[in-house]
Design a protein around this motif. Sequence first.
Motif, PDB file in Angstrom:
ATOM      1  N   GLY A 227     -19.653  23.352 -23.753  1.00 19.43           N
ATOM      2  CA  GLY A 227     -20.404  22.955 -22.566  1.00 19.43           C
ATOM      3  C   GLY A 227     -21.835  23.425 -22.572  1.00 19.43           C
ATOM      4  O   GLY A 227     -22.511  23.377 -21.534  1.00 19.43           O
ATOM      5  N   VAL A 228     -22.331  23.891 -23.718  1.00 16.57           N
ATOM      6  CA  VAL A 228     -23.726  24.312 -23.826  1.00 16.57           C
ATOM      7  C   VAL A 228     -24.605  23.068 -23.930  1.00 16.57           C
ATOM      8  O   VAL A 228     -24.374  22.210 -24.791  1.00 16.57           O
ATOM      9  N   ALA A 229     -25.598  22.979 -23.090  1.00 22.56           N
ATOM     10  CA  ALA A 229     -26.420  21.770 -23.003  1.00 22.56           C
ATOM     11  C   ALA A 229     -27.499  21.763 -24.078  1.00 22.56           C
ATOM     12  O   ALA A 229     -28.699  21.711 -23.787  1.00 22.56           O
ATOM     13  N   GLU A 230     -27.061  21.812 -25.364  1.00 18.34           N
ATOM     14  CA  GLU A 230     -28.028  21.658 -26.454  1.00 18.34           C
ATOM     15  C   GLU A 230     -28.300  20.176 -26.656  1.00 18.34           C
ATOM     16  O   GLU A 230     -27.990  19.362 -25.792  1.00 18.34           O
ATOM     17  N   LEU A 231     -28.856  19.801 -27.796  1.00 16.02           N
ATOM     18  CA  LEU A 231     -29.321  18.434 -28.003  1.00 16.02           C
ATOM     19  C   LEU A 231     -28.196  17.410 -27.883  1.00 16.02           C
ATOM     20  O   LEU A 231     -28.316  16.414 -27.153  1.00 16.02           O
ATOM     21  N   LEU A 232     -27.089  17.622 -28.578  1.00 14.59           N
ATOM     22  CA  LEU A 232     -25.993  16.657 -28.543  1.00 14.59           C
ATOM     23  C   LEU A 232     -25.355  16.585 -27.163  1.00 14.59           C
ATOM     24  O   LEU A 232     -25.077  15.496 -26.651  1.00 14.59           O
ATOM     25  N   GLN A 233     -25.133  17.751 -26.554  1.00 15.01           N
ATOM     26  CA  GLN A 233     -24.537  17.766 -25.217  1.00 15.01           C
ATOM     27  C   GLN A 233     -25.445  17.095 -24.197  1.00 15.01           C
ATOM     28  O   GLN A 233     -24.971  16.406 -23.284  1.00 15.01           O
ATOM     29  N   SER A 234     -26.758  17.249 -24.347  1.00 16.86           N
ATOM     30  CA  SER A 234     -27.703  16.590 -23.442  1.00 16.86           C
ATOM     31  C   SER A 234     -27.589  15.077 -23.556  1.00 16.86           C
ATOM     32  O   SER A 234     -27.616  14.355 -22.547  1.00 16.86           O
ATOM     33  N   ALA A 235     -27.473  14.585 -24.800  1.00 18.05           N
ATOM     34  CA  ALA A 235     -27.287  13.141 -24.990  1.00 18.05           C
ATOM     35  C   ALA A 235     -25.957  12.675 -24.401  1.00 18.05           C
ATOM     36  O   ALA A 235     -25.885  11.598 -23.787  1.00 18.05           O
ATOM     37  N   GLN A 236     -24.922  13.489 -24.545  1.00 21.14           N
ATOM     38  CA  GLN A 236     -23.614  13.127 -23.993  1.00 21.14           C
ATOM     39  C   GLN A 236     -23.642  13.076 -22.471  1.00 21.14           C
ATOM     40  O   GLN A 236     -22.994  12.211 -21.853  1.00 21.14           O
ATOM     41  N   ILE A 250     -28.172   7.726 -31.221  1.00 21.84           N
ATOM     42  CA  ILE A 250     -29.301   7.489 -32.127  1.00 21.84           C
ATOM     43  C   ILE A 250     -30.464   8.422 -31.779  1.00 21.84           C
ATOM     44  O   ILE A 250     -31.132   8.961 -32.678  1.00 21.84           O
ATOM     45  N   VAL A 251     -30.705   8.626 -30.487  1.00 26.46           N
ATOM     46  CA  VAL A 251     -31.762   9.542 -30.066  1.00 26.46           C
ATOM     47  C   VAL A 251     -31.503  10.945 -30.617  1.00 26.46           C
ATOM     48  O   VAL A 251     -32.396  11.581 -31.203  1.00 26.46           O
ATOM     49  N   ALA A 252     -30.274  11.433 -30.445  1.00 27.35           N
ATOM     50  CA  ALA A 252     -29.935  12.766 -30.955  1.00 27.35           C
ATOM     51  C   ALA A 252     -30.075  12.818 -32.475  1.00 27.35           C
ATOM     52  O   ALA A 252     -30.620  13.781 -33.028  1.00 27.35           O
ATOM     53  N   SER A 253     -29.604  11.774 -33.154  1.00 33.05           N
ATOM     54  CA  SER A 253     -29.673  11.746 -34.617  1.00 33.05           C
ATOM     55  C   SER A 253     -31.117  11.739 -35.103  1.00 33.05           C
ATOM     56  O   SER A 253     -31.454  12.409 -36.097  1.00 33.05           O
ATOM     57  N   LEU A 254     -31.979  10.993 -34.424  1.00 30.26           N
ATOM     58  CA  LEU A 254     -33.385  10.946 -34.824  1.00 30.26           C
ATOM     59  C   LEU A 254     -34.050  12.311 -34.673  1.00 30.26           C
ATOM     60  O   LEU A 254     -34.846  12.721 -35.526  1.00 30.26           O
ATOM     61  N   TRP A 255     -33.719  13.016 -33.585  1.00 21.84           N
ATOM     62  CA  TRP A 255     -34.300  14.346 -33.401  1.00 21.84           C
ATOM     63  C   TRP A 255     -33.792  15.317 -34.464  1.00 21.84           C
ATOM     64  O   TRP A 255     -34.554  16.146 -34.978  1.00 21.84           O
ATOM     65  N   TYR A 256     -32.502  15.243 -34.798  1.00 20.76           N
ATOM     66  CA  TYR A 256     -31.978  16.082 -35.881  1.00 20.76           C
ATOM     67  C   TYR A 256     -32.689  15.774 -37.190  1.00 20.76           C
ATOM     68  O   TYR A 256     -33.032  16.684 -37.955  1.00 20.76           O
TER      69      TYR A 256
END
Length: 298
Positions: A227-236, A250-256
């Motif tokens: 439940g930590v609101a990191e990049l992937l969790q924020s996109a979810q 795709i947004v999360a993948s592009l940032w990674y």
Amino acid sequence: MGAINPALKPRLRRRSVFEYLAWVVCILLGLGILISVLTNPNFKWHVVARYFTHETIIRGLMLTIFLTLASMALGTVLGLVLAIMRSSSIKPVAATAGVYITLFRGTPVLVQLIFWFNIAALYPNLTIGIPFTDFSTAVDVNALMAPITAALVGLTLNEAAYMAEIIRGGFSAVGKGQIEAADSLGMSAVMKMRKVIIPQAMPSIIPATGNQVIGMFKETSLVSVLGVAELLQSAQLIYARTYETIPLLIVASLWYLVMTLLLSYPQAKLEQRYSRATSALPRRARRASRTEPEGIAR
């Protein structure tokens, strides 16, 4: 000046017809995939563009960077301690470090993260104090082990095991003669480690550490299960509300991808710097052999 030995002249490699055909096939295949991705309306690139710099995404990205840097810094310090313990001649100390490294490298990171998040089920309360005194403090583990704390602890302890092996490998790359010379000078163990072993081990340690930083940045996506609101969790969180799953992924993948490329640049520069230092001597030797007079026997 003697003539250049023909054996030392660089040989030009002729490209075969098969290599040119391979390039044509790869380019056509890449163009076909690119056109398909860009023209497929189901990718919803306008949605990707709208959320790429969304406040929630940027906040999650900042938390991901924080977890990466904090876990790597703490894991490197702990890994150095473990590497020194693992290289110790005192068997119980070396065995303790070996058990730690085996345990944390032998179990999945996801399992470790979930375990630390639920550690309060085993130890709901801890008492920290000075033995044989009345000074003690009770700690509520359930309140202490918040999701972000569990994520930081889990990533740090896991990374320490890998960094310990990387650092120990760097230690083993130091010549035995260097250590014997330090002993003959009467250096203490601490001074020998600080002045001799660590500086000479750095060319082996730094490139591998760069790979670990990149891996850690991508590994932080696992903490989304806590439940930590990191990049992937924020996109979810966004696509759970808008039902635009693919564009947000795709947004999360592009940032990674962007951050991985940015981290790869300093890593490549560090590797180039240390490889240049280790290859300088052979280059000088080759240059000397080319300018050597013909009359000198080899």
